[in-house]
Design an enzyme around this catalytic site. Structure first.
Site, PDB file in Angstrom:
ATOM      1  N   CYS A 104      35.244  37.302  45.768  1.00  0.00           N
ATOM      2  CA  CYS A 104      35.188  37.048  44.335  1.00  0.00           C
ATOM      3  C   CYS A 104      34.045  37.788  43.647  1.00  0.00           C
ATOM      4  CB  CYS A 104      35.085  35.548  44.067  1.00  0.00           C
ATOM      5  SG  CYS A 104      33.807  34.715  45.033  1.00  0.00           S
ATOM      6  N   HIS A 123      31.299  33.147  37.918  1.00  0.00           N
ATOM      7  CA  HIS A 123      30.230  33.863  38.604  1.00  0.00           C
ATOM      8  C   HIS A 123      29.566  34.833  37.640  1.00  0.00           C
ATOM      9  CE1 HIS A 123      31.501  32.068  42.218  1.00  0.00           C
ATOM     10  NE2 HIS A 123      31.915  33.114  42.907  1.00  0.00           N
TER      11      HIS A 123
END
EC number: 1.2.1.11
Length: 340
Positions: free
Chosen positions: A130, A243
């Protein structure tokens, strides 16, 4: 004419997000099967306005299905992905199992779409980590213009990257800070995550790097260019979803910050929000549910001859996992299977 699609691990966070995104993007689905382990057998999941019951992964026959989007751990993937691939169903795998196999393409569609043709080596395509996925979307346009020599990245990664138990741990610890007697010890993480940051994601390696940091290094090289030098520090933060990354880039050619901003604005998958004023940047809370990789704080790094800094934010359950997998399926459909 559409595709016969299988979602493996449909009851997890990423599996459910895959189903949402397949529906949102109106992926041409003729038939869909949702699979889970026996302990989750019969669990209901949503696909658009339909409610589907999960079937048993262990007994499912993949013959006749076009694509399988895997959102389970490496152990289950190791057992079942080769069976699906052998049956003629192309596997798009979200685990780390196949990312480093030189015969299996590691794809971010905005970055290296031509690598999709390697799928035929093993009938398997890997989805990157990710934190890597959003970073390479930001790096590729810069690399194409000025050739990147070195990247220094610090990540601020949300707990959803560790799964549902981690989300629950942050929630429970946060409540426990305010309710006497409700304190919750750390179980998912080695230290308390609520109101804290933990510079430790995945296991430690002999080099002193964690495996998460190693993944970012190796995957960036595989996806963009093996000559790029990358060093990473990966940190878990008390954020539920999204994130963030602070990225420092050193290039071979000089690239002015204004030109870099213009290049990024024109690049696929990127939204630039970069105003030098209070709130003129994107934070993880604002990126949740969005497809884009957001870039802010673009500025010259005057400590090196050709340097840039930027701030990069993305929904890790989407671009970092489920969205990228669906985009790979779309790319595979356009370039290879050509049904939809």
């Amino acid at each position: 004419m559409g595709y016969k699609i299988v979602v493996v691990g449909a009851t997890g966070n990423v599996g459910r997000e895959m189903l949402n995104i397949l529906d949102e993007r109106q992926f041409p689905v003729d038939e869909i099967a949702v699979l889970a382990s026996r302990k989750s057998l019969g669990t209901e999941v949503s696909f658009g306005d339909k409610t589907l019951k999960t079937k048993d992964l262990a007994t499912f026959d993949f013959a006749g299905w076009d694509m399988a989007l895997f959102a389970v751990g490496s152990e289950a993937t190791k057992e079942f992905a080769p069976k699906a691939a052998k049956a003629g169903c192309v596997v798009i795998d979200n685990s780390s199992l196949y990312r480093y196999d030189p015969e299996i393409p590691l794809i971010v569609p905005e970055v290296n779409p031509d690598a999709i043709m390697m799928y035929s080596n093993k009938n398997i395509i890997a989805n990157p980590n990710c934190s890597t996925a959003q970073m390479v979307v930001a790096l590729k346009p810069i690399h194409d213009r000025a050739k990147i020599k070195r990247v220094v990245v610090s990540t601020y990664q949300s707990v959803s990257g560790s799964g549902k138990d981690a989300i629950d741990e942050l929630w429970d610890q946060t409540k426990g800070m305010y309710v006497p007697g409700q304190e919750k010890p750390a179980k998912v993480y080695p230290k308390q995550i609520a109101f804290n940051v933990i510079p430790h994601i995945d296991v430690f390696l002999d080099s002193g790097d964690t495996k998460e940091e190693w993944k970012m290094i190796v995957e960036t090289k595989k996806i963009i260019d093996p000559s790029i030098k990358v060093t990473a520090t990966c940190v878990r933060v008390p954020v539920f979803v999204g994130h963030s990354e602070s990225i420092n880039i050193e290039t071979e050619e000089f690239l002015d910050e204004d030109e870099a901003r213009d290049i990024l604005r024109e690049s696929p998958g990127i939204l630039v929000i970069d105003k030098r004023e209070d709130g003129g940047y994107v934070t993880p809370v604002e990126c949740v549910g969005d497809y884009a990789t957001f870039i802010s704080r673009i500025r010259q790094d005057v400590t090196v001859e050709n340097g840039l800094n930027m701030w990069c934010v993305s929904d890790n359950l989407r671009k970092g996992a489920a969205l990228n997998a669906v985009q790979i399926a779309e790319l595979l459909g356009r370039r290879v299977l050509k049904k939809g």
